[in-house]
Write a protein that holds these residues in place. Structure first.
Motif, PDB file in Angstrom:
ATOM      1  N   PHE A 268       9.124  44.410 -35.953  1.00  0.00           N
ATOM      2  CA  PHE A 268       9.555  45.662 -35.311  1.00  0.00           C
ATOM      3  C   PHE A 268      10.179  46.546 -36.380  1.00  0.00           C
ATOM      4  O   PHE A 268      10.431  46.088 -37.492  1.00  0.00           O
ATOM      5  N   ASP A 269      10.407  47.797 -36.040  1.00  0.00           N
ATOM      6  CA  ASP A 269      11.138  48.657 -36.975  1.00  0.00           C
ATOM      7  C   ASP A 269      12.602  48.284 -36.933  1.00  0.00           C
ATOM      8  O   ASP A 269      13.156  48.073 -35.852  1.00  0.00           O
ATOM      9  N   THR A 271      16.522  48.842 -36.879  1.00  0.00           N
ATOM     10  CA  THR A 271      17.383  49.943 -36.439  1.00  0.00           C
ATOM     11  C   THR A 271      18.099  50.501 -37.668  1.00  0.00           C
ATOM     12  O   THR A 271      18.180  49.831 -38.701  1.00  0.00           O
ATOM     13  N   GLN A 274      20.773  48.202 -38.816  1.00  0.00           N
ATOM     14  CA  GLN A 274      20.263  47.044 -39.569  1.00  0.00           C
ATOM     15  C   GLN A 274      19.923  47.443 -41.001  1.00  0.00           C
ATOM     16  O   GLN A 274      20.258  46.731 -41.948  1.00  0.00           O
ATOM     17  N   VAL A 299      26.217  40.825 -29.395  1.00  0.00           N
ATOM     18  CA  VAL A 299      25.090  39.962 -29.022  1.00  0.00           C
ATOM     19  C   VAL A 299      23.842  40.802 -28.860  1.00  0.00           C
ATOM     20  O   VAL A 299      23.881  41.869 -28.255  1.00  0.00           O
ATOM     21  N   GLY A 300      22.757  40.314 -29.415  1.00  0.00           N
ATOM     22  CA  GLY A 300      21.491  41.005 -29.265  1.00  0.00           C
ATOM     23  C   GLY A 300      21.282  42.183 -30.199  1.00  0.00           C
ATOM     24  O   GLY A 300      20.291  42.898 -30.114  1.00  0.00           O
ATOM     25  N   SER A 301      22.218  42.395 -31.101  1.00  0.00           N
ATOM     26  CA  SER A 301      22.087  43.553 -31.989  1.00  0.00           C
ATOM     27  C   SER A 301      21.118  43.270 -33.139  1.00  0.00           C
ATOM     28  O   SER A 301      20.792  44.164 -33.905  1.00  0.00           O
ATOM     29  N   GLY A 302      20.673  42.033 -33.263  1.00  0.00           N
ATOM     30  CA  GLY A 302      19.660  41.723 -34.274  1.00  0.00           C
ATOM     31  C   GLY A 302      20.228  41.302 -35.612  1.00  0.00           C
ATOM     32  O   GLY A 302      19.841  41.820 -36.665  1.00  0.00           O
ATOM     33  N   LYS A 303      21.105  40.336 -35.583  1.00  0.00           N
ATOM     34  CA  LYS A 303      21.683  39.859 -36.842  1.00  0.00           C
ATOM     35  C   LYS A 303      20.745  38.882 -37.558  1.00  0.00           C
ATOM     36  O   LYS A 303      20.761  38.781 -38.775  1.00  0.00           O
ATOM     37  N   THR A 304      19.914  38.187 -36.767  1.00  0.00           N
ATOM     38  CA  THR A 304      19.080  37.143 -37.363  1.00  0.00           C
ATOM     39  C   THR A 304      18.143  37.703 -38.429  1.00  0.00           C
ATOM     40  O   THR A 304      17.984  37.108 -39.499  1.00  0.00           O
ATOM     41  N   PRO A 450      18.847  47.359 -30.613  1.00  0.00           N
ATOM     42  CA  PRO A 450      17.443  47.731 -30.764  1.00  0.00           C
ATOM     43  C   PRO A 450      17.025  48.635 -29.613  1.00  0.00           C
ATOM     44  O   PRO A 450      17.574  48.520 -28.510  1.00  0.00           O
ATOM     45  N   ARG A 453      16.385  48.777 -24.838  1.00  0.00           N
ATOM     46  CA  ARG A 453      17.140  47.847 -24.000  1.00  0.00           C
ATOM     47  C   ARG A 453      17.734  48.606 -22.827  1.00  0.00           C
ATOM     48  O   ARG A 453      18.350  49.643 -23.008  1.00  0.00           O
ATOM     49  N   ASN A 557      18.094  32.535 -26.924  1.00  0.00           N
ATOM     50  CA  ASN A 557      17.275  33.719 -26.722  1.00  0.00           C
ATOM     51  C   ASN A 557      16.054  33.439 -25.847  1.00  0.00           C
ATOM     52  O   ASN A 557      15.083  32.842 -26.285  1.00  0.00           O
ATOM     53  N   ARG A 586      17.521  40.787 -22.765  1.00  0.00           N
ATOM     54  CA  ARG A 586      16.833  40.695 -24.049  1.00  0.00           C
ATOM     55  C   ARG A 586      15.362  41.057 -23.934  1.00  0.00           C
ATOM     56  O   ARG A 586      14.670  41.160 -24.932  1.00  0.00           O
TER      57      ARG A 586
HETATM   58  P1  ADP Z   1      21.993  38.526 -32.394  1.00  0.00           P
HETATM   59  O1  ADP Z   1      22.596  39.637 -33.161  1.00  0.00           O
HETATM   60  O2  ADP Z   1      22.651  38.324 -31.079  1.00  0.00           O
HETATM   61  O3  ADP Z   1      21.862  37.267 -33.195  1.00  0.00           O
HETATM   62  P2  ADP Z   1      19.141  38.443 -32.495  1.00  0.00           P
HETATM   63  O4  ADP Z   1      19.010  38.494 -33.948  1.00  0.00           O
HETATM   64  O5  ADP Z   1      18.945  37.135 -31.830  1.00  0.00           O
HETATM   65  O6  ADP Z   1      20.527  39.038 -32.030  1.00  0.00           O
HETATM   66  O7  ADP Z   1      18.161  39.520 -31.861  1.00  0.00           O
HETATM   67  C1  ADP Z   1      18.063  39.678 -30.487  1.00  0.00           C
HETATM   68  C2  ADP Z   1      16.654  40.056 -30.101  1.00  0.00           C
HETATM   69  O8  ADP Z   1      16.363  41.370 -30.554  1.00  0.00           O
HETATM   70  C3  ADP Z   1      15.622  39.172 -30.730  1.00  0.00           C
HETATM   71  O9  ADP Z   1      14.639  38.909 -29.765  1.00  0.00           O
HETATM   72  C4  ADP Z   1      15.067  40.005 -31.868  1.00  0.00           C
HETATM   73  O10 ADP Z   1      13.743  39.666 -32.165  1.00  0.00           O
HETATM   74  C5  ADP Z   1      15.181  41.408 -31.322  1.00  0.00           C
HETATM   75  N1  ADP Z   1      15.338  42.443 -32.337  1.00  0.00           N
HETATM   76  C6  ADP Z   1      16.162  42.394 -33.406  1.00  0.00           C
HETATM   77  N2  ADP Z   1      16.093  43.544 -34.121  1.00  0.00           N
HETATM   78  C7  ADP Z   1      15.222  44.345 -33.466  1.00  0.00           C
HETATM   79  C8  ADP Z   1      14.708  45.669 -33.705  1.00  0.00           C
HETATM   80  N3  ADP Z   1      15.114  46.393 -34.750  1.00  0.00           N
HETATM   81  N4  ADP Z   1      13.836  46.163 -32.829  1.00  0.00           N
HETATM   82  C9  ADP Z   1      13.428  45.444 -31.761  1.00  0.00           C
HETATM   83  N5  ADP Z   1      13.852  44.202 -31.483  1.00  0.00           N
HETATM   84  C10 ADP Z   1      14.746  43.642 -32.323  1.00  0.00           C
END
Ligand code: ADP
Ligand code: MG
Length: 700
Positions: A268-269, A271, A274, A299-304, A450, A453, A557, A586
């Protein structure tokens, strides 16, 4: 320096061996210095008189002049109370007693001026003062108290053994006599004049024997400032020393892995948040200093993905990386997720947890040491001494609040040159707290979710509405959604909680019978393999309902899960509720969070529930949480040393904290080693503090 201050407390006139012993044991007072730093909790203000109409609902002690115009006994059930109507020229209130009626009725003079003193309670618009101290105005004027009376911290044992507040005050007076009330200045002349602070001696005098409200306020301000200033000074110095002394591995290139991933495999692109955070991390990794960074993101902000891309930079520079998560489930999920993201990258990734087989372990250990393994993911198992890396360049810790600071430093020592460290947390820490507790870390924040949502709809429902809630759940499942039902599990009452969970499970199983409905259950007493099996069934969509304890709190997740039901929600803390809610919302569907409670709710519970319904902003929730629980509780015992402040309050004295940090930064910028003559008192105090109580001990 006033060398007298190091004198053992036994030598103070009026203390003696027995009292000294008590003071040591009960309040940790060993020396004159400790005693002088025992600041009053509060003051009884006998300099001010309140009018009845000025009373506030703040429960402080007040002093009022007025007359008793009537007395009556009131019975309520079995208990009786004596109520006096008390009037001044502005209004009326009540004085209340629960015992001693006979004597009171005989001795209270009606329609005569009295001074009453005590705490007030408000009932509707009427104030009442239970068991007031009372004195006839004429008497009162004879022995008028001219000052505010300090109230010292005490313990039951101290007061039982006769060290009352009055005795404490006497001892304190004696200390000022013996030291002549002269104390070394601990701040620089520049600071004193710039901030118009009163001197140390004046401040200490007025904190113990305030001459008036204004001097008390100035004494408090000066001492709070000083306390926060030295904490900030230590944290900032530590950070500076890190940066200058602790050479990190310079990751000067962003290479093949990173670029290929970025160009071809990003699902995905990113944010903007990020992107910004990745830039910050890249800059750190590229500098010569070791990175110590805290990444905060809801939570869900895309830290992974940020974690992965940081690890790819390490790999690009020929180093290994590791990612540590607090639970087995979460480690497995990270492992599967990263395997998937990296499937075309030709990277070797392995998982190490408590349940990894011995034979597999051996293989992993070997591959780590000879450098065949690039990325290791796992639980605490990563910290074991047997786990040795060939060249660990970056260590990432997910969900910091579950790990102590000790673990952070353990990872540190995995290499001769410490690896770069990135700590990720989904529990937003209010800035003030972050500044104090993580003042030695640099902070990055992902403050954007992201796109696409939908906000989660959160409602509070009483247990009596359960049928409706169940109907709603059935509708959602019939639409193809999945549902979490979470039960509290609080340590002390684990058996009872466990029973609640099983009862809940059984009743849900009746309401949602198989084969149409399938239910997973996950709790702490299950074997890891069974947990994993149940989790996987839910992840694959084979079960529609997941009944669980807070095991699932962190990180899981499942995008198709759109309903989160939290049972006995009043028993959860705010950050836990927020974490749990983050499990849904999510995917693309509208998600719901239903907070189920009984009708009996404390005020704090109500505030927590209202906050959850009102907002989903993690930082806002964190602020409320901080106010409800206080900093010590939030950060756990690890950091309590830093937070165990003598006079300042991190929440209430937020502004002073900022001021202190600002000045600490300014001074260190201009004189990093504090060698300039005008900074001598600061250097000296700093060294003293470091000698007696090194707050570094509390922070990694
Ligand atoms: P957390 O910050 O809670 O660890 P995650 O890294 O698990 O969050 O990401 C939560 C969900 O959002 C995952 O399914 C991930 O693939 C998705 N995600 C992360 N970054 C983006 C993005 N820039 N655009 C769309 N989806 C994203
Ligand atoms: Mg996560």
């Amino acid at each position: 320096m006033n060398s007298k201050l190091q004198t053992p407390i036994d030598y103070l006139k009026g203390v003696g061996p027995n009292r000294a012993d008590l003071l040591r044991k009960e309040l940790g007072i060993h020396t004159y210095q400790d005693l002088i730093n025992l600041f009053p909790n509060r003051y009884l203000d006998r300099t001010q008189y309140y009018k009845i109409t000025q009373l506030q609902r703040n429960n402080a002690e007040v002093q009022i002049i007025g007359r008793v115009v009537g007395l009556k006994e009131v019975a309520q059930g079995k208990s009786k109370r004596l109520v006096a109507t008390f009037k001044d020229e502005t209004g009326a209130m009540e004085l209340v007693w629960f015992r001693g009626f006979k004597w009171l009725k005989e001795s209270i003079k009606l329609n005569t001026d009295y001074v009453v003193f005590g705490k007030t309670n408000a009932f509707g618009s009427t104030f009442s003062m239970p068991h007031p101290e009372m004195e006839l105005l004429i008497e009162h004027e004879k022995n008028l108290r001219s000052a505010m009376q300090p109230v010292y911290p005490s313990t039951e044992k101290l007061s039982n053994k006769g060290i009352t507040n009055r005795v404490m005050s006497k001892i304190m007076q004696q200390l000022f006599l013996e030291t002549h009330g002269k104390f070394e200045e601990t701040l620089s002349v520049d600071l004193l004049s710039e901030l118009k602070l009163i001197s140390k001696s004046e401040a200490l005098f007025n904190i113990h024997f305030p001459k008036n409200q204004e001097l008390l306020a100035r004494a408090q301000f000066r001492l709070k400032f000083e306390e926060l200033f030295y904490i900030q000074l230590q944290l900032i110095l530590k950070n500076l020393i890190h940066k200058s002394k602790i050479k990190g591995f310079p990751f000067d290139q962003v290479g093949e892995y990173f670029n290929t991933f970025f160009k071809q495999h990003l699902p995905f692109d990113l944010t903007n948040a990020q992107k910004r955070v990745i830039k910050e991390i890249r800059a750190d990794l590229g500098s010569n200093a070791q990175m110590n960074r805290l990444l905060q993101g809801d939570v869900g902000s895309g830290k992974t993905i940020v974690a992965l891309m940081s690890m790819l930079i390490a790999l690009d520079n020929g180093f290994q990386a590791c990612l540590m998560a607090p639970t087995e489930i979460l480690s497995v999920q990270h492992y599967n997720g990263l395997l998937d993201l990296c499937k075309d990258l030709n990277i070797s990734i392995k998982l190490l947890t408590g349940s990894t087989k011995t034979s597999d372990r051996r293989i992993i250990h070997e591959a780590l040491e000879n450098g065949e393994l690039d990325i290791l993911i796992g639980t605490h198992a990563l910290l074991e001494d047997k786990v040795k890396f060939k060249n660990l360049g970056l260590a990432i810790i997910d969900e910091q609040h579950r790990f102590g600071v000790a673990q952070r430093s353990k990872l540190w020592r995995k290499n001769l040159t410490p690896p770069h460290i990135l700590v990720m947390t989904a529990t937003p820490i209010p800035r003030t707290l972050a500044m104090s507790v993580y003042g030695d870390l640099d902070i990055s924040i992902i403050d954007e979710l992201p796109p696409g949502r939908q906000p989660i709809k959160t409602v509070h429902r009483y247990d009596s509405n359960r049928l409706k809630v169940l109907r709603f759940v059935r509708d959602e499942i019939d639409k193809g959604r999945q549902v979490y039902i979470v039960y509290p599990l609080i340590q002390e009452s684990e058996n009872m909680d466990y029973k609640d969970l099983m009862d809940g499970y059984e009743s849900i199983a009746r309401d949602f019978p198989s084969p149409k409905y399938q239910i997973s259950i996950v709790h702490g007493q299950m074997k890891p393999a069974d947990k994993e099996f149940e989790m996987q069934r839910f992840i694959k969509g084979e079960t529609q309902i997941m009944v669980a304890t807070t095991v699932i709190e962190v990180g899981v997740n499942v995008p198709n899960a759109s309903v989160m039901i939290i049972e006995s929600a009043e028993r959860f803390g705010l950050s836990q509720l927020h974490q749990l809610r983050g499990r849904v919302g999510r995917g693309a569907e509208q998600s719901f969070c239903i907070l189920m409670t009984s009708h009996k709710l404390s005020n704090d519970s109500k505030t927590r529930l209202e906050t959850m319904v009102k907002t989903s902003d993690g930082f806002e929730i964190a602020e409320v949480d901080l106010k409800l629980r206080g900093p010590g509780d939030i950060m756990g015992t690890q950091q309590s040393g830093v937070l165990n402040l003598k006079i300042a309050d991190i929440v209430k004295d937020n502004d002073i904290l900022k001021l202190a940090r600002f000045h600490a930064l300014k001074i260190l910028k201009n004189d990093p080693r504090l060698v300039k003559p005008q900074h001598r008192p600061i250097l000296f105090t700093y060294q003293q503090l470091a000698k007696y109580k090194n707050i570094w001990n509390y922070i990694s």
